[in-house]
Every structure is written in C-alpha cells, then in structure tokens.
Design a protein around this motif. Structure first.
Motif, PDB file in Angstrom:
ATOM      1  N   VAL A 274       0.688  -1.358   0.103  1.00  0.00           N
ATOM      2  CA  VAL A 274       0.027  -0.090  -0.057  1.00  0.00           C
ATOM      3  C   VAL A 274       0.865   1.388   0.025  1.00  0.00           C
ATOM      4  CG1 VAL A 274      -1.658   1.270   1.184  1.00  0.00           C
ATOM      5  CG2 VAL A 274      -1.931  -1.149   1.115  1.00  0.00           C
ATOM      6  N   THR A 275       1.816   1.450   0.759  1.00  0.00           N
ATOM      7  CA  THR A 275       2.852   2.441   0.962  1.00  0.00           C
ATOM      8  C   THR A 275       3.544   2.656  -0.510  1.00  0.00           C
ATOM      9  OG1 THR A 275       3.279   1.934   3.277  1.00  0.00           O
ATOM     10  CG2 THR A 275       4.788   3.401   2.182  1.00  0.00           C
ATOM     11  N   GLY A 276       4.138   1.448  -1.109  1.00  0.00           N
ATOM     12  CA  GLY A 276       4.789   1.734  -2.269  1.00  0.00           C
ATOM     13  C   GLY A 276       3.624   2.161  -3.564  1.00  0.00           C
ATOM     14  N   TRP A 277       2.397   1.818  -3.328  1.00  0.00           N
ATOM     15  CA  TRP A 277       1.386   2.447  -4.441  1.00  0.00           C
ATOM     16  C   TRP A 277       1.222   3.767  -4.045  1.00  0.00           C
ATOM     17  CZ3 TRP A 277      -1.177   1.720  -8.688  1.00  0.00           C
ATOM     18  CH2 TRP A 277      -1.057   0.715  -9.377  1.00  0.00           C
ATOM     19  N   TRP A 278       1.081   4.426  -2.685  1.00  0.00           N
ATOM     20  CA  TRP A 278       0.836   5.605  -2.537  1.00  0.00           C
ATOM     21  C   TRP A 278       1.845   6.440  -3.271  1.00  0.00           C
ATOM     22  CZ3 TRP A 278      -0.087   4.957   3.541  1.00  0.00           C
ATOM     23  CH2 TRP A 278      -1.267   4.403   3.699  1.00  0.00           C
ATOM     24  N   PHE A 279       2.985   5.837  -3.147  1.00  0.00           N
ATOM     25  CA  PHE A 279       4.281   6.846  -3.785  1.00  0.00           C
ATOM     26  C   PHE A 279       4.065   6.630  -5.465  1.00  0.00           C
ATOM     27  CE2 PHE A 279       8.544   7.778  -5.860  1.00  0.00           C
ATOM     28  CZ  PHE A 279       8.751   8.817  -4.988  1.00  0.00           C
TER      29      PHE A 279
END
Length: 420
Positions: free
Chosen positions: A88-93
């Motif tokens: 999820v964090t990777g997708w946010w960026f």
C-alpha cells in the motif's frame, strides 16, 4: 527522489542531498496557492508544517542510523507492519508520481508562459515528453547535476527574497485571516507538497564518514536551510505582492527587485529545475514499479528491466499511460498538488509510524510518537483529497489478492498434474 550518494559523505554533502529531497520546483508556485487559500494567514500554515518537519526529520535520521536500508519507506513499513502495508505504501508513492510530475510540469509551463509567452500547457507537454524520452534512452540526471539544480533553486529563492524584501508593504498583511482557520488548514493541505522527502534521510546513513552523528548533523543543517528559505519566501511574497499574487510569484518578486531583465532568466531556470525534478521522479518511480511487480504488488510482467544497469521499459510505459489522462484532463494545478500531497503525506505518516515500532524505547521513539501524531494531524488537513490514497490502497489490495489467486491456481494445477 532518486539520488546518487557518495562514499564517505560529509555532513555538508549529506545536507545538500537532503535539501534536494525536500526542496523542489513546487516552491515556484506554492506561495501563490497557499495565499489563495488563507490570505496572509498562510504564514501560519508554513510555520506549522515546519514544526511538523522537526520530529519527522529527526525520526527518519534515527531510523536510518539503526536500520540502513535502500528500499525506501515501503521497506520499513513492511518490516514493521507486513507485506500488505508495504504494498500500500509503495502504491501511494507510485500512484502519486503521475499526478505530481504533471503538476510539476504545469508549474514549469506557467513560468514559461509568464516569461516567454509560450502556451503553458504546451510547455508542460514538452517537458513530460522530454523527460520520458530521456528515461527511455537510459539517460539519468546525475546526482551531482541534481545538486546543481538544487543550488540554482536555492540561489533563485534567496535572490528573490533579498531583492524584493525592501519593497514590502505592511498593508498587504491585512486582513490577516480572511478565510479563518479553515483557510489555514486548506493552505496546509497544499503545502504538504513542499514538506515531503525527509524519508530520504533513512537511506543515507551508511554513506557518511561519521555514521554515528553525520546523518543527524546533515538533517539539522537541512532543517535550518529549509526554515530560512520557506519563511523568507512566504513572508516576502505576501509583503511585496499581497495575497492576490500572480501564479508566478518568484518572477514577480525578482522583477520588483531587479527589473525586467530577471524575467527571461527566471523562465529558463524554472524550465531546467522542472525538467530535472520530473526526470528524476520518473526514473525513481519506474524502478519502484518494477520492484512492486517483483513483490506481487503489480502484475509480474512489469518487473522486467528492474535490475541495476537496465531500463524498466514496461514500468516506464505504465507511468506514461497513467500520466497521459492526467495531462489531457488537467485543468487545476491546485487540485493536482493537493492530490499529490495527500499521497505523499500518507507515505510520511506510514514511515514515522513504522519507526515507532522499530526504534528502541527512549528519546528517539518518543520523537517518533510525536512525529506520528503530528503527521496524522497534517494528513487530516488534506481533507477530501484523502480519497486519492484510499483508492490506491484499494488498488494495491486488489492486485495482491489477484496475485495470490493466480499463485493458488498454479499450485493446484501442479498438484493435479503430479497426481498428489
């Protein structure tokens, strides 16, 4: 932002890299957007976010000193909260990059239009095309050149403040808060664009000559530089231009202090700075996309080319496909910057929350707790734009779930084939 680090960095070199991670071409337009939202009271939003930066920056410095890892915030979040949270964090960026790079290109386009009369939207298209072409050709703006871009931006901001400050008018600060506290909160939401990038500190600790104190010293220097520049630009732009300032405030400030000769110089510098930032973020996001595919957070087909020395053409192509509709439908720079801010603020909040779990009890964990609380408050200022990171979180969950189903189906077929 991807950066070239140096073996045995000094605190000064580290500070230059950190300033480059936090300071960007968004500063060319953010004083205007913040003033439009809150009037002169936008200064309070600048001060509040600078206060937030202190515990956040120190937390990432402490995290990097203890857990040196080049994998980015998503890696730390994965260690603290598991694979799903990391995806999820990777997708946010990754999801923020098509929005943020188009916003950056539009900023450059505004300055080109103000300085040379060329259509700003056309200029933004040309910046994006040039950046994708450079990445497809395997060209990377070097770490030293990126520091050069940062030095130019620092010089530009400093010159604008020093030359324009004598022309400030105290009357431009009244009425101080025409939109009340809601306006200040709205200004903080868009200004988050200028206060992300501290997580870069967590990747640099192994590069310092003094691995114990080098990163902390670089972080403190960076905080001081950012504070002076941000407050100088925000206060001077309001004092000289007023809350109804132009969309290219630095050009107007330099013209006030130096005359019309500043206009073409500012336009060229803004174009170079914008291209450098867009090029770098696309390069980093293409690598991130390949890494997400490798880890199952994107279809595995996009993992090709993610190895060192290769170009991840498939991931870069996905970014181009995502950027295209943003460029075609982009009509509001403020909206794009707020959407990007919401995603990157979520990345920052996740990173400091991970630090609470990863740092040992004591002063650094306490700082991380304060940073987490303040990050969540700042995240709330993003308001309705939080729907953007929420959508990306759902996308990440859907891709992971689809990957698990494919893996289970493949395992079942192999079992049936072997008769076990």
């Amino acid at each position: 932002m991807t950066q070239q680090t140096y073996a045995h960095m000094t605190a000064g070199q580290g500070a230059a890299l950190l300033v480059g991670a936090v300071l960007g071409p968004g500063m060319l337009v953010l004083p205007h957007l913040a003033a439009s939202a809150a009037g002169p009271a936008s200064v309070l939003a600048w001060v509040g976010l600078l206060a937030l930066s202190v515990p956040v920056a120190l937390t990432f410095a402490a995290l990097g000193a203890r857990h040196s890892d080049g994998g980015g915030v998503a890696s730390f979040v994965g260690h603290a909260f598991g694979r799903h949270a990391s995806a999820v964090t990777g997708w946010w960026f990754f999801g923020a990059v098509p929005i943020g790079t188009v916003a950056g290109a539009l900023v450059g386009g505004q300055y080109v239009e103000a300085c040379f009369g060329l259509d700003g939207t056309l200029a933004a298209w040309l910046i994006m095309i040039a950046a994708f072409a450079a990445n497809a050709a395997g060209l990377r703006t070097s770490g030293r050149l990126q520091i050069g871009f940062v030095a130019v931006l620092v010089a530009l901001l400093t010159a604008a403040v020093i030359s324009a400050a004598p022309h400030a008018d105290a009357g431009n600060f009244t009425p101080f808060a025409p939109h009340g506290l809601a306006g200040v909160a709205s200004a903080a939401g868009v200004l988050m664009f200028a206060f992300v990038g501290w997580e870069a500190a967590s990747h640099l600790s192994a590069e310092f000559e003094d691995r114990t104190n080098g990163l902390v010293r670089a972080t403190v220097v960076t905080l001081a530089v950012i504070a002076v520049l941000y407050l100088g630009v925000s206060i001077t732009s309001l004092g000289v231009l007023g809350a109804d300032m132009t969309g290219a405030p630095l050009t107007a400030m330099l013209e006030t202090g130096l005359g019309g000769a500043a206009r073409p110089v500012t336009g060229v510098l803004a174009l170079l700075l914008t291209f450098g930032a867009v090029n770098t973020y696309l390069a980093g996001a293409a690598r991130l996309g390949a890494a997400l595919a490798r880890d199952g957070a994107l279809p595995g087909w996009f993992a090709a080319g993610g190895e060192p020395g290769r170009t991840p053409y498939r991931s870069l192509g996905l970014l181009a496909a995502l950027c295209l509709p943003v460029l075609v439908w982009a009509v509001d720079l403020d909206l794009l910057m707020r959407a990007t801010s919401a995603c990157l603020a979520a990345v920052t909040a996740a990173g400091v929350a991970a630090a609470v779990r990863m740092l040992p009890a004591g002063r650094h964990r306490n700082t991380a707790v304060v940073g987490t609380g303040m990050s969540l408050v700042a995240l709330a200022f993003c308001g309705v734009y939080l729907v953007v990171p929420a959508v990306f979180a759902l996308v990440a969950a859907a891709v992971l779930s689809a990957g698990r189903r494919r893996s289970n189906a493949t395992g079942s077929r192999r079992t049936d084939k072997n008769g076990i």
